[in-house]
Design a protein around this motif. Structure first.
Motif, PDB file in Angstrom:
ATOM      1  N   SER A   1      29.863 -27.836   1.562  1.00  0.00           N
ATOM      2  CA  SER A   1      28.323 -27.662   1.799  1.00  0.00           C
ATOM      3  C   SER A   1      27.964 -29.108   2.081  1.00  0.00           C
ATOM      4  CB  SER A   1      27.570 -27.079   0.649  1.00  0.00           C
ATOM      5  OG  SER A   1      27.543 -27.952  -0.187  1.00  0.00           O
TER       6      SER A   1
ATOM      7  N   ARG B   1      26.212 -30.947   0.201  1.00  0.00           N
ATOM      8  CA  ARG B   1      26.026 -31.504  -0.964  1.00  0.00           C
ATOM      9  C   ARG B   1      27.659 -31.942  -1.552  1.00  0.00           C
ATOM     10  NH1 ARG B   1      21.755 -30.709  -3.799  1.00  0.00           N
ATOM     11  NH2 ARG B   1      21.927 -28.450  -3.180  1.00  0.00           N
TER      12      ARG B   1
ATOM     13  N   ASP C   1      22.931 -26.909   0.310  1.00  0.00           N
ATOM     14  CA  ASP C   1      23.964 -25.695   0.260  1.00  0.00           C
ATOM     15  C   ASP C   1      24.507 -25.221   1.535  1.00  0.00           C
ATOM     16  OD1 ASP C   1      23.870 -26.107  -2.686  1.00  0.00           O
ATOM     17  OD2 ASP C   1      21.918 -24.699  -2.552  1.00  0.00           O
TER      18      ASP C   1
END
Ligand code: PRX
Length: 629
Positions: A85, A87, A67
Motif C-alpha cells: 500500500s 503506507r 491503504d
C-alpha cells in the motif's frame, strides 16, 4: 478545450501554461519564476520552487489513500506476488533511505542501482529521491564493461544490487558481473548494498559489501524526513547510447520532471488515482523511470512491476494480471505485441479485460499489422507514442485526455503540448513540406521534464544535440520523419548509428568497440537490419587478422561464437549481434569512413544509394555474397 488550442497555448504562452500544469504536484516552496531560458539551450523550469519526487509519488497519497495499493510486485520467475500500500511503500522507503544515510550517502551523491525487476529496485530509486541522492539505474541486461563505464562516469558512493535476476526459470547472477565491473572501473564505490534473494551464492568483499536484510532489520522504525530540493537540482542520471562508443548520462531535474509526469499521466495516459496501471518495460530504461516508478505513483495509481517472460507460464500471463488487478492503462512495446501475436489467441480471450481502457506502445516503430491485430484482439484504442530517454515523456502522441482525436495507422500522432516539433531538410535546414522526409527537431526551449544536460559535460550536451537555425536553438532527435497534410507525424528510423533492438536502444559503435577487442578482429562494422519480431537486429561484419580460421563452416561458427561471447561478457547479451559475417574488406569512402548505411541497405535488399565516394565497390558486392553463406 480542443487540442489545437491547448497545444497553441503551450507554445505561445509557456509560462502561463506550465504554471497551470505545475498545480498538479505539491510544492514545499512555490516557484518564483516558471522558465528561465536566458542561458539557451539550457532551460530552467520552476525556479526557486522546492519539491521532492518521493513526496509527490508516495507521501502525499498516504494521507488520502494510505491503504490503497501503490506497488504490486509480481514475479513469475520466483512465483511471488506482493502488494505494497502507499503506507507500506513509504515505510520501506524510509528504511531504505535510513540505510543509505547510514552508509554515508547524502544529497547530491550518486547511487548506482543494478537490479532485476524486484520491489527493492523501485524502493531504492524512491529512497534516493527522498534524500536528494542522484540515482543511476543500469539495465540488468548490461554486463561488466558497460557497467564499469557508468561507474566511472557517475562515480557512485553506493551501488545497490542483488545476487541475481532470473529469466525463464534460470538464475542470472549479477554479483560476479558487478565485482568484475568494480575491478575494471577507476572509481570505487564505498559500499555495495546487496539484496540476497537466495537465488545464487554470493561472495562478499569485506568492508565494502553489506547485506540489505541485516541493515533493514536495524532500521525498521526509521522515519527519514524528505529533503526538499530546488526544482532544478538533479534527480537522476540515465545513460543512453549515441553515435560514439561512450554512452551519455542524461541528467534530469526534479520539479520539471514531476510536473511533466503528472501532466502526461493526466492528459496522455489518462490515469486516475486508485486505478491500477501496468507497464511491461524495465526500470533500466526510461519508460521504467517515467512510467513504472514515478509517473503512475505521482498520479496516485497502483503500479505493477513484473519480473518474467511475457509467455511464461503461458501467453496469458499479462492478461491474467490485467484481470486480477483491474488494470485500466497498459504500456508496452511493439516487439512484445509481436511476440504475443505468434501465440494462440485464446490466451487473451480467457480473461476479463473489461477494465482496460487503452494500450500505449512506444520505444520503436509500430507497424500497421501489429497495431491492427492488437486493437482488434483487445477492443481498446492503441496509442503509439514517440519519445526518447532525453525527453523523458512523449514528444508525439494523441493527447486523449484533452481531445480524443483519431489515431492514424503507422503514426504516433501529433506533437505533444510543450514540444515545438518541426521537420527540417537535412541539407538546406529549411522546413520540409507535407510528406517530405527530413530530420525531426524540436525548437528550444525543451518543455519541463526533458534532460537538463549530459552529466558532467555541458559542452557535449550542446554540441551533440543543438544547432542554431535562424538564430533559434534547435534540438535534434536524430530521427527521420515526415508530417502528412493533416499534421500527423511518421517516424522513419534514426539518422545516426543508433539501432533499436526489441525497443532497446543500442549504439553500433559500442558493439564495434567490444568486438574489436577480440584478438583476431582487424576491422568491424555493425549495422541494424530489419527483423520481423524485434524490429531490428544487429549484424556484425568482421575482417579477421587470420582469415584462415574462418575458411570452413565449422571455423566460421566457432569464430562467431567466440565473438558473440566477447560482446556477452563485456556489454551483455542484449547487445549480442544476431549474426557475425566474415568478409575480406569493409566498404569505405576514399577518406576511410565506413559506409554503414550502404551495408544496411544491402542487408535489407535495398538500393545502397550514392556510391561515388566508395573506395572499393567490390567490397559491397562481397558483403552481399557473404550474407548468403
Ligand atoms: O528512434 C526513436 C525510437 O526510439 C528512440 C528513443 O529510444 P529511447 O531513448 O530508448 O527512448 C524510448 C522512449 C519510449 C527514438 O529516437 N522510438 C521511440 N518511440 C518510437 C520510436 N520510433 C518510432 N515510433 C515510436 N513510437
Amino acid at each position: 478545450m480542443n487540442f489545437a488550442d491547448f497545444y497553441k497555448e503551450s507554445i505561445d504562452n509557456p509560462q502561463a501554461f506550465w504554471a497551470e500544469e505545475a498545480k498538479l504536484i505539491d510544492w514545499h516552496t512555490p516557484f518564483a519564476q516558471v522558465l528561465d531560458y536566458s542561458n539557451a539551450p539550457f532551460a530552467k523550469w520552476f525556479i526557486g520552487g522546492q519539491t521532492n519526487l518521493c513526496y509527490n509519488a508516495v507521501d502525499r497519497w498516504v494521507a488520502t489513500q494510505g491503504d490503497a495499493a501503490a506497488l504490486i510486485a509480481i514475479s513469475t520467475e520466483t512465483n511471488s506476488e506482493k502488494v505494497y500500500s502507499f503506507r507500506e511503500l513509504q515505510t520501506e522507503i524510509n528504511r531504505m533511505a535510513a540505510i543509505m544515510l547510514s552508509l554515508g550517502v547524502g544529497k547530491g551523491d550518486r547511487v548506482l542501482i543494478y537490479m532485476p525487476m524486484i520491489a527493492e529496485a523501485a524502493i531504492a530509486m524512491l529512497a534516493c529521491a527522498r534524500i536528494g541522492a542522484i540515482h543511476s539505474v543500469v539495465f540488468g541486461g548490461f554486463a561488466s564493461h558497460s557497467l564499469a563505464m557508468r561507474i566511472d562516469d557517475a562515480q557512485p558512493k553506493l551501488i545497490v544490487s542483488a545476487d541475481a535476476g532470473s529469466r525463464g526459470g534460470k538464475a542470472v547472477p549479477y554479483k560476479p558481473l558487478l565485482d568484475a565491473a568494480i575491478d575494471l572501473a577507476g572509481a570505487k564505490p564505498a559500499h555495495v548494498l546487496l539484496i540476497d534473494r537466495g537465488l545464487v551464492p554470493m561472495t562478499s568483499v569485506a568492508g565494502r559489501d553489506v547485506d540489505y536484510a541485516t541493515l533493514r532489520a536495524q532500521h525498521l522504525d526509521a522515519q527519514v524526513p524528505v529533503t526538499w530540493l530546488e526544482s532544478n537540482e538533479s534527480s537522476y542520471i540515465l545513460y543512453t547510447s549515441g553515435t560514439t562508443g561512450k554512452p551519455k548520462g542524461v541528467q534530469r531535474d526534479v520539479g520539471g520532471y514531476a510536473v511533466a509526469l503528472a501532466s502526461s499521466m493526466k492528459h496522455i495516459y489518462c490515469g486516475n488515482a486508485g486505478e491500477a496501471y501496468f507497464s511491461t518495460s524495465d526500470i533500466g530504461w526510461v519508460v521504467g523511470h517515467s512510467y513504472i516508478v514515478y509517473g503512475p505513483l505521482i498520479a496516485g495509481m497502483a503500479t505493477i512491476m513484473y519480473e518474467g517472460l511475457p509467455i511464461s507460464p503461458d501467453a496469458g500471463i499479462w492478461w491474467s494480471i490485467v484481470e486480477k488487478y483491474k488494470v485500466t492503462r497498459m504500456f508496452s512495446a511493439p516487439t512484445a505485441v509481436r511476440v504475443l501475436k505468434k501465440q494462440p489467441p485464446e490466451f487473451m480471450k480467457k480473461y476479463d479485460l473489461s477494465s482496460l481502457k487503452a494500450l500505449y506502445l512506444a520505444g520503436e516503430p509500430l507497424d500497421e499489422t501489429t497495431s491492427t491485430w492488437i486493437s482488434t484482439e483487445l477492443g481498446v484504442p492503441i496509442i503509439d507514442n514517440y519519445w526518447q530517454t532525453e525527453t523523458g515523456w512523449p514528444i508525439l502522441s494523441i493527447v486523449k485526455g484533452v481531445e480524443d482525436k483519431p489515431t492514424r495507422l503507422g503514426s504516433p500522432g501529433l506533437p505533444v503540448y510543450g514540444y515545438n516539433v518541426r521537420i527540417l531538410n537535412e541539407s538546406t535546414g529549411q522546413d520540409c513540406g507535407p510528406n517530405e522526409k527530413g530530420v525531426v527537431v524540436i525548437e528550444g526551449p525543451l518543455p519541463p521534464g526533458c534532460m537538463q544536460t549530459v552529466y558532467g559535460d555541458d559542452k557535449r550536451f550542446v554540441s551533440t544535440y543543438w544547432t542554431k537555425i535562424d538564430g533559434r536553438q534547435t534540438y535534434s532527435t536524430f530521427d527521420w520523419g515526415i508530417r502528412d497534410a493533416d499534421g500527423y507525424y511518421f517516424i522513419l528510423g534514426r539518422t545516426d548509428d543508433v539501432i533499436n533492438v526489441a525497443g532497446h536502444r543500442l549504439g553500433t559503435r559500442e558493439i564495434e568497440e567490444s568486438i574489436s577487442s577480440h584478438a583476431n578482429v582487424s576491422e568491424v562494422a555493425v549495422v541494424g537490419v530489419e527483423d520481423q519480431i524485434k524490429g531490428q537486429v544487429a549484424v556484425a561484419f568482421v575482417v579477421l587478422k587470420h582469415a584462415e580460421v574462418a575458411a570452413t563452416q565449422e571455423g566460421r561458427k566457432a569464430q562467431e561464437k567466440e565473438i558473440m561471447g566477447v560482446v556477452d561478457s563485456q556489454l551483455g547479451a542484449v547487445a549480442r549481434p544476431a549474426r557475425v559475417v566474415f568478409v575480406n574488406a569493409l566498404p569505405k569512402t576514399r577518406s576511410g569512413k565506413l559506409l554503414r548505411r550502404s551495408i544496411q541497405a544491402v542487408c535489407e535488399g535495398r538500393d545502397p544509394g550514392d556510391l561515388t565516394t566508395i573506395e572499393d565497390p567490390i567490397s559491397l558486392q562481397r558483403i552481399k555474397e557473404a550474407l548468403v553463406i
